[in-house]
Design a protein around this motif. Structure first.
Motif, PDB file in Angstrom:
ATOM      1  N   GLU A   1     -11.705  56.377 -31.818  1.00  0.00           N
ATOM      2  CA  GLU A   1     -11.327  54.984 -31.758  1.00  0.00           C
ATOM      3  C   GLU A   1     -12.235  54.324 -30.919  1.00  0.00           C
ATOM      4  N   HIS A   2     -12.412  54.695 -29.840  1.00  0.00           N
ATOM      5  CA  HIS A   2     -13.178  54.022 -28.677  1.00  0.00           C
ATOM      6  C   HIS A   2     -14.734  53.963 -28.923  1.00  0.00           C
ATOM      7  N   PHE A   3     -15.104  54.555 -30.006  1.00  0.00           N
ATOM      8  CA  PHE A   3     -16.641  54.655 -30.451  1.00  0.00           C
ATOM      9  C   PHE A   3     -16.757  54.128 -31.845  1.00  0.00           C
ATOM     10  N   ARG A   4     -15.700  53.456 -32.465  1.00  0.00           N
ATOM     11  CA  ARG A   4     -15.952  53.114 -33.878  1.00  0.00           C
ATOM     12  C   ARG A   4     -16.950  51.965 -33.880  1.00  0.00           C
ATOM     13  N   ASP A   5     -16.762  51.176 -32.877  1.00  0.00           N
ATOM     14  CA  ASP A   5     -17.562  49.887 -33.003  1.00  0.00           C
ATOM     15  C   ASP A   5     -18.925  50.109 -32.779  1.00  0.00           C
ATOM     16  N   TRP A   6     -19.204  50.922 -31.909  1.00  0.00           N
ATOM     17  CA  TRP A   6     -20.763  51.405 -31.722  1.00  0.00           C
ATOM     18  C   TRP A   6     -21.215  52.269 -32.864  1.00  0.00           C
TER      19      TRP A   6
ATOM     20  N   VAL B   1     -23.959  46.418 -26.536  1.00  0.00           N
ATOM     21  CA  VAL B   1     -24.493  47.714 -26.100  1.00  0.00           C
ATOM     22  C   VAL B   1     -23.390  48.703 -25.896  1.00  0.00           C
ATOM     23  N   TYR B   2     -23.732  49.880 -25.756  1.00  0.00           N
ATOM     24  CA  TYR B   2     -22.698  50.925 -25.534  1.00  0.00           C
ATOM     25  C   TYR B   2     -22.978  51.796 -24.310  1.00  0.00           C
ATOM     26  N   VAL B   3     -21.967  51.524 -23.282  1.00  0.00           N
ATOM     27  CA  VAL B   3     -21.913  52.183 -21.992  1.00  0.00           C
ATOM     28  C   VAL B   3     -21.099  53.347 -21.764  1.00  0.00           C
ATOM     29  N   GLU B   4     -21.607  54.593 -21.385  1.00  0.00           N
ATOM     30  CA  GLU B   4     -20.589  55.778 -21.030  1.00  0.00           C
ATOM     31  C   GLU B   4     -20.076  55.579 -19.804  1.00  0.00           C
ATOM     32  N   THR B   5     -18.508  55.944 -19.882  1.00  0.00           N
ATOM     33  CA  THR B   5     -17.867  55.450 -18.705  1.00  0.00           C
ATOM     34  C   THR B   5     -16.933  56.732 -18.848  1.00  0.00           C
TER      35      THR B   5
ATOM     36  N   ARG C   1     -20.304  63.258 -36.073  1.00  0.00           N
ATOM     37  CA  ARG C   1     -21.586  63.151 -35.299  1.00  0.00           C
ATOM     38  C   ARG C   1     -22.705  63.435 -36.188  1.00  0.00           C
ATOM     39  N   MET C   2     -22.379  64.582 -37.157  1.00  0.00           N
ATOM     40  CA  MET C   2     -23.366  64.903 -38.280  1.00  0.00           C
ATOM     41  C   MET C   2     -23.625  63.618 -39.263  1.00  0.00           C
ATOM     42  N   GLN C   3     -22.399  63.016 -39.488  1.00  0.00           N
ATOM     43  CA  GLN C   3     -22.547  61.883 -40.495  1.00  0.00           C
ATOM     44  C   GLN C   3     -23.362  60.595 -39.985  1.00  0.00           C
ATOM     45  N   ARG C   4     -23.200  60.630 -38.359  1.00  0.00           N
ATOM     46  CA  ARG C   4     -23.952  59.481 -37.818  1.00  0.00           C
ATOM     47  C   ARG C   4     -25.399  59.766 -37.983  1.00  0.00           C
ATOM     48  N   LYS C   5     -25.763  61.003 -37.999  1.00  0.00           N
ATOM     49  CA  LYS C   5     -27.355  61.403 -38.201  1.00  0.00           C
ATOM     50  C   LYS C   5     -27.770  60.636 -39.554  1.00  0.00           C
ATOM     51  N   ARG C   6     -27.022  60.425 -40.444  1.00  0.00           N
ATOM     52  CA  ARG C   6     -27.706  60.199 -41.697  1.00  0.00           C
ATOM     53  C   ARG C   6     -28.517  58.862 -41.583  1.00  0.00           C
ATOM     54  N   VAL C   7     -28.122  58.024 -40.478  1.00  0.00           N
ATOM     55  CA  VAL C   7     -29.046  56.820 -40.419  1.00  0.00           C
ATOM     56  C   VAL C   7     -30.536  57.116 -40.271  1.00  0.00           C
ATOM     57  N   LEU C   8     -30.902  58.273 -39.669  1.00  0.00           N
ATOM     58  CA  LEU C   8     -32.038  58.870 -39.366  1.00  0.00           C
ATOM     59  C   LEU C   8     -32.912  58.959 -40.565  1.00  0.00           C
TER      60      LEU C   8
ATOM     61  N   ARG D   1     -17.515  52.522 -23.476  1.00  0.00           N
ATOM     62  CA  ARG D   1     -17.245  51.223 -24.132  1.00  0.00           C
ATOM     63  C   ARG D   1     -18.193  50.485 -24.900  1.00  0.00           C
ATOM     64  N   THR D   2     -17.957  49.345 -25.682  1.00  0.00           N
ATOM     65  CA  THR D   2     -18.967  48.886 -26.528  1.00  0.00           C
ATOM     66  C   THR D   2     -18.787  47.267 -26.142  1.00  0.00           C
ATOM     67  N   ILE D   3     -19.861  46.548 -25.741  1.00  0.00           N
ATOM     68  CA  ILE D   3     -19.752  45.455 -24.971  1.00  0.00           C
ATOM     69  C   ILE D   3     -20.783  44.523 -25.449  1.00  0.00           C
ATOM     70  N   ASP D   4     -20.387  43.297 -25.741  1.00  0.00           N
ATOM     71  CA  ASP D   4     -21.178  42.330 -26.362  1.00  0.00           C
ATOM     72  C   ASP D   4     -21.408  41.067 -25.429  1.00  0.00           C
ATOM     73  N   ASP D   5     -21.128  41.239 -23.942  1.00  0.00           N
ATOM     74  CA  ASP D   5     -21.178  40.127 -23.125  1.00  0.00           C
ATOM     75  C   ASP D   5     -22.830  40.037 -22.732  1.00  0.00           C
TER      76      ASP D   5
END
Length: 275
Positions: free
Chosen positions: A90-95, A226-230, A145-152, A235-239
Motif C-alpha cells: 500500500e505504501h508504494f502504490r502512489d509511486w 518523489v519517492y524517499v526510502e525510509t 516488482r516484475m510487472q513494474r518492469k513492463r514500463v521499460l 513515502r511518496t511526497i509531492d511537496d
C-alpha cells in the motif's frame, strides 16, 4: 462549446482516447453537453477530457462504451493509456502509479540495485529478509516488482537516469550466480537508448546521498513527485520544497558519478568477479 482543439491520436495512448471520444460523439451527432447528460458528467468535464486537460476514470470509459454502443472499445483505450498499477504494498502504490505516468525518472540507490532493474532472484532474496513476511506475500511482491518492469518495454518508455553506488556491485545478495545474472542484466539495460546508468565511485564526495535511496518523477521536464526510502516504509511526497531539495541532491551526486561508458566497464568487471 469551447474552442475546437486538434488532437493527434498517434501522439500518445491518452491522445487516442481523447480523439476517439470526440470522434464517436460527433458521429452520434451529440454535443458535449448532450453526451455529458447521458453519462452523468458535466459538459466542461467532457470538454476537458477531449482536450487532454483532464484524465478520465475507468467508470467514465465504461459509460462511454454504453452510450456509444461500443463493446469495450473505450475501456480498452483507457486501460492502454492509464494501466492499473502493479500489485505492490500500500505504501508504494502512489509511486508505482507515477512510474507509469512519468516521462523521466531519476533514481539514486546507495545500497541496492534499483527495483526497476532487479532480476526476480535478486528481488526475492531482498523480500525474504523482510521480518514476518509470508511466502504468499513474497510471491505477491515479486509479481508486483516484475510487472513494474513492463514500463521499460513500452513503445514509449520513460527516460531513466540511474545513479548507483559502486558498493552495490560488490555487496553479496545471495549466491555469486544471483549477483552475476543481476549485473549482466544491468549491462543489458544500459545498452537501451532511454536508460543511462552511472556508477558513483568509492571515495566520492556524495555523502549526502548515503542518507537513503530516492526517486524523482518528471513529466515533460517538470519534477512533480518523489519517492524517499525510509524505515520501515518509504513515502511518496509531492511537496515542492522537498522536490527541489532532492533535485539539488541528485545533481550533486551525479556530479561525482562516472560516465556511462566507464560505469558499464566497472559493471562488466564486477560481473567477472562473481564468476
Amino acid at each position: 462549446m469551447g474552442k475546437m482543439v486538434d488532437i493527434d491520436p498517434e501522439e500518445s495512448p491518452a491522445a487516442r482516447f481523447a480523439y476517439e471520444l470526440r470522434r464517436n460523439r460527433l458521429a452520434a451527432g451529440l454535443t458535449q453537453g448532450q453526451i455529458g447528460r447521458r453519462i452523468g458528467f458535466s459538459e466542461s468535464m467532457i470538454g476537458m477530457v477531449e482536450t487532454l486537460k483532464r484524465d478520465p476514470t475507468e467508470g467514465f470509459a465504461r459509460l462511454c462504451d454504453q452510450a456509444f454502443g461500443l463493446d469495450g472499445v473505450m475501456l480498452g483505450l483507457y486501460l492502454e493509456a492509464w494501466p492499473p498499477p502493479p500489485p505492490v504494498p500500500e505504501h508504494f502504490r502512489d509511486w508505482a502509479a507515477e512510474e507509469l505516468r512519468a516521462t523521466t525518472l531519476r533514481l539514486w540507490d546507495p545500497l541496492l540495485i534499483p527495483g526497476l532493474f532487479q532480476t526476480e532472484a535478486y528481488a526475492r532474496l531482498i523480500f525474504e529478509d523482510e521480518p514476518g513476511i509470508s511466502a504468499e506475500q513474497i510471491d505477491q511482491r515479486i509479481m508486483g516488482r516484475m510487472q513494474r518492469k513492463r514500463v521499460l518495454s513500452r513503445d514509449d518508455p520513460p527516460m531513466i537516469w540511474a545513479l548507483i553506488d559502486e558498493g552495490v556491485l560488490h555487496r553479496p545478495i545471495g549466491s555469486p550466480k544471483v549477483m552475476r545474472e543481476q549485473l549482466e542484466c544491468l549491462v543489458e539495460l544500459s545498452q537501451r537508448p532511454r536508460i543511462t546508468i552511472q556508477i558513483v565511485p568509492y571515495g566520492s564526495r556524495a555523502s549526502a546521498g548515503l542518507l537513503g535511496a530516492f526517486g524523482i518523477a518528471e513529466v515533460r521536464g517538470t519534477a512533480y513527485t518523489v519517492y524517499v526510502e525510509t524505515q520501515p516504509r518509504g513515502r511518496t511526497i509531492d511537496d515542492r520544497t522537498v522536490i527541489i531539495q532532492l533535485l539539488t541532491r541528485y545533481d550533486i551526486i551525479r556530479g561525482e558519478a562516472h560516465s556511462q561508458s566507464l560505469s558499464v566497464d566497472l559493471i562488466e568487471k564486477a560481473v567477472r568477479r562473481w564468476i
